[in-house]
Design a protein around this motif. Sequence first.
Motif, PDB file in Angstrom:
ATOM      1  N   VAL A 155       1.016  -1.241   0.084  1.00 31.58           N
ATOM      2  CA  VAL A 155       0.188   0.040   0.000  1.00 31.58           C
ATOM      3  C   VAL A 155       0.906   1.330   0.003  1.00 31.58           C
ATOM      4  CG1 VAL A 155      -2.048  -1.140   1.076  1.00 31.58           C
ATOM      5  CG2 VAL A 155      -0.068  -0.123   2.636  1.00 31.58           C
ATOM      6  N   HIS A 156       0.281   2.333   0.061  1.00 25.68           N
ATOM      7  CA  HIS A 156       0.910   3.696  -0.013  1.00 25.68           C
ATOM      8  C   HIS A 156       1.688   3.763  -1.431  1.00 25.68           C
ATOM      9  CE1 HIS A 156      -0.176   5.013   3.881  1.00 25.68           C
ATOM     10  NE2 HIS A 156       0.552   3.919   4.421  1.00 25.68           N
ATOM     11  N   VAL A 157       1.278   2.887  -2.428  1.00 24.67           N
ATOM     12  CA  VAL A 157       1.861   3.313  -3.786  1.00 24.67           C
ATOM     13  C   VAL A 157       0.752   4.164  -4.549  1.00 24.67           C
ATOM     14  CG1 VAL A 157       3.244   1.220  -3.804  1.00 24.67           C
ATOM     15  CG2 VAL A 157       0.850   0.909  -4.363  1.00 24.67           C
ATOM     16  N   SER A 158       1.534   4.837  -5.442  1.00 30.11           N
ATOM     17  CA  SER A 158       0.987   5.600  -6.410  1.00 30.11           C
ATOM     18  C   SER A 158       0.787   5.186  -7.545  1.00 30.11           C
ATOM     19  CB  SER A 158       1.677   6.939  -6.580  1.00 30.11           C
ATOM     20  OG  SER A 158       2.739   6.664  -7.376  1.00 30.11           O
ATOM     21  N   TRP A 159      -0.361   5.715  -8.763  1.00 33.08           N
ATOM     22  CA  TRP A 159      -0.203   5.255 -10.064  1.00 33.08           C
ATOM     23  C   TRP A 159       1.211   5.185 -10.709  1.00 33.08           C
ATOM     24  CZ3 TRP A 159       0.748   7.071 -14.988  1.00 33.08           C
ATOM     25  CH2 TRP A 159       0.112   6.224 -15.889  1.00 33.08           C
ATOM     26  N   ASN A 160       1.836   6.251 -10.304  1.00 37.03           N
ATOM     27  CA  ASN A 160       3.182   6.214 -10.906  1.00 37.03           C
ATOM     28  C   ASN A 160       3.999   5.231 -10.624  1.00 37.03           C
ATOM     29  OD1 ASN A 160       2.515   8.676 -12.120  1.00 37.03           O
ATOM     30  ND2 ASN A 160       3.330   9.612 -10.087  1.00 37.03           N
ATOM     31  N   ASP A 161       3.902   4.487  -9.131  1.00 39.40           N
ATOM     32  CA  ASP A 161       4.771   3.673  -8.579  1.00 39.40           C
ATOM     33  C   ASP A 161       4.462   2.277  -9.319  1.00 39.40           C
ATOM     34  OD1 ASP A 161       5.918   5.568  -6.998  1.00 39.40           O
ATOM     35  OD2 ASP A 161       4.268   5.092  -5.444  1.00 39.40           O
ATOM     36  N   ALA A 162       2.961   2.161  -9.134  1.00 37.58           N
ATOM     37  CA  ALA A 162       2.319   0.878  -9.681  1.00 37.58           C
ATOM     38  C   ALA A 162       3.043   0.688 -11.278  1.00 37.58           C
ATOM     39  CB  ALA A 162       1.189   0.783  -9.763  1.00 37.58           C
ATOM     40  N   THR A 163       2.852   1.772 -12.127  1.00 40.62           N
ATOM     41  CA  THR A 163       3.220   1.716 -13.569  1.00 40.62           C
ATOM     42  C   THR A 163       4.750   1.284 -13.640  1.00 40.62           C
ATOM     43  OG1 THR A 163       1.493   3.486 -14.171  1.00 40.62           O
ATOM     44  CG2 THR A 163       3.219   2.870 -15.721  1.00 40.62           C
ATOM     45  N   ALA A 164       5.437   1.906 -12.756  1.00 42.82           N
ATOM     46  CA  ALA A 164       6.828   1.677 -12.688  1.00 42.82           C
ATOM     47  C   ALA A 164       7.208   0.236 -12.476  1.00 42.82           C
ATOM     48  CB  ALA A 164       7.506   2.635 -11.618  1.00 42.82           C
ATOM     49  N   TYR A 165       6.577  -0.295 -11.522  1.00 45.89           N
ATOM     50  CA  TYR A 165       6.797  -1.728 -11.101  1.00 45.89           C
ATOM     51  C   TYR A 165       6.388  -2.758 -12.183  1.00 45.89           C
ATOM     52  CZ  TYR A 165       5.809  -6.044  -9.032  1.00 45.89           C
ATOM     53  OH  TYR A 165       5.891  -7.454  -8.471  1.00 45.89           O
ATOM     54  N   ALA A 166       4.966  -2.336 -12.876  1.00 42.11           N
ATOM     55  CA  ALA A 166       4.709  -3.252 -14.041  1.00 42.11           C
ATOM     56  C   ALA A 166       5.731  -3.133 -15.176  1.00 42.11           C
ATOM     57  CB  ALA A 166       3.224  -2.684 -14.743  1.00 42.11           C
ATOM     58  N   ALA A 167       6.492  -1.917 -15.426  1.00 44.30           N
ATOM     59  CA  ALA A 167       7.185  -1.957 -16.574  1.00 44.30           C
ATOM     60  C   ALA A 167       8.424  -2.927 -16.101  1.00 44.30           C
ATOM     61  CB  ALA A 167       7.607  -0.469 -16.795  1.00 44.30           C
ATOM     62  N   TRP A 168       8.900  -2.700 -15.066  1.00 41.83           N
ATOM     63  CA  TRP A 168      10.155  -3.379 -14.520  1.00 41.83           C
ATOM     64  C   TRP A 168       9.885  -4.936 -14.538  1.00 41.83           C
ATOM     65  CZ3 TRP A 168       9.852  -6.554 -10.052  1.00 41.83           C
ATOM     66  CH2 TRP A 168      11.328  -7.259  -9.602  1.00 41.83           C
ATOM     67  N   ALA A 169       8.540  -5.312 -14.227  1.00 46.55           N
ATOM     68  CA  ALA A 169       8.103  -6.615 -14.106  1.00 46.55           C
ATOM     69  C   ALA A 169       7.899  -7.362 -15.991  1.00 46.55           C
ATOM     70  CB  ALA A 169       7.045  -7.080 -13.300  1.00 46.55           C
ATOM     71  N   GLY A 170       7.971  -6.549 -16.729  1.00 44.90           N
ATOM     72  CA  GLY A 170       7.398  -6.743 -18.050  1.00 44.90           C
ATOM     73  C   GLY A 170       5.937  -6.931 -18.244  1.00 44.90           C
ATOM     74  N   LYS A 171       5.308  -6.131 -17.567  1.00 47.27           N
ATOM     75  CA  LYS A 171       3.857  -6.226 -17.570  1.00 47.27           C
ATOM     76  C   LYS A 171       3.352  -4.985 -17.570  1.00 47.27           C
ATOM     77  CE  LYS A 171       3.966  -9.930 -13.894  1.00 47.27           C
ATOM     78  NZ  LYS A 171       3.324 -10.392 -12.887  1.00 47.27           N
ATOM     79  N   ARG A 172       1.794  -4.655 -17.514  1.00 49.07           N
ATOM     80  CA  ARG A 172       1.397  -3.307 -17.416  1.00 49.07           C
ATOM     81  C   ARG A 172       0.219  -3.302 -16.490  1.00 49.07           C
ATOM     82  NH1 ARG A 172      -3.527  -4.321 -20.010  1.00 49.07           N
ATOM     83  NH2 ARG A 172      -3.528  -5.864 -21.560  1.00 49.07           N
TER      84      ARG A 172
END
Length: 324
Positions: A155-172
């Motif tokens: 928790v305490h993750v923004s849309w920016n943070d979530a999008t960054a994680y997804a890109a790192w993981a090869g997802k979206r």
Amino acid sequence: MPERGSGKNCCSPSRSEAGRRADTARATVAASGGRPAAGMVRVPGGEFLMGAEDDWVVPGDGEGPVHPVRLASFWIDRCAVSNAAFRDFTEATGIITDAERYGWSFVFAGLLPGDFPDTRAVAEAPWWRQVYGACWRHPEGPGSDVDDRADHPVVHVSWNDATAYAAWAGKRLPTEAEWEFAARGGLEQRAFPWGDELEPGDEHRMNVWQGSFPDHNTAADGWYGTAPVTAYPPNGYGLHNMCGNVWEWCADWHSPAYYRSSPRADPQGPPVGLGKAIRGGSYLCHASYCRRYRVSARSSSGPDSSTGNQGFRCAAEDTPAGPP
């Protein structure tokens, strides 16, 4: 007690509501280059009726009109991203989340110790407190940690943070349409992933507020704050906690008017909106306030906003190779 169908958003204040300007989304970190990871479910393509027009629709959210949507097949995470998974991401990238960058995030007052110093509250939702030092590592601020919550949603993750994680993981991030289609689990026009009854056979199927909001939570479902990402039985597609527990970010901008003219095939959301779409409700949702823990319910928050009940799960394109 607020009336049902209240337009006030009890669950996801935006950072600007505490007097701070919402910045535009920053560039994400580089993608890992890998295919979607294990722990995903392939959701077959098909057509479904998206949205709702019943008595529980929240005015201003834009849940209607109900309209047919056709989707191509896609992959989606079986569970929300956990603290353990997000820790792997931060250790690999060194990313500084928005909450860490700003130095504070929103925490539900009921999770703070009784002697916690007074901090600024959101005017129309005073149960939200601006807590300095609150972030994904310290969900209730300094002195708290996630050491015993590795399997709980980050928790305490923004849309920016979530999008960054997804890109790192090869997802979206999933689109709103993909999220709702997946959340329904193959059921048509039902309120919840399992049907229309909130607690069938008096069995709790999700982590939401019981008692009187916001002052008394009986925790009859076993949880006061977040629950593990695998808590409760999965839906018809094998997905856990699509309603309750934490709000989940979607890729789309949110516009209450979008459904009136959205494409019938693979809608991607409007080009601009009031904020980024969030879905599913959270452990703070209660029928006396807004009942936004339904599969059709919609809300939004600023892309740099973060709260103690906001997380995400990832999606990926369906490819011949599929996930490894």
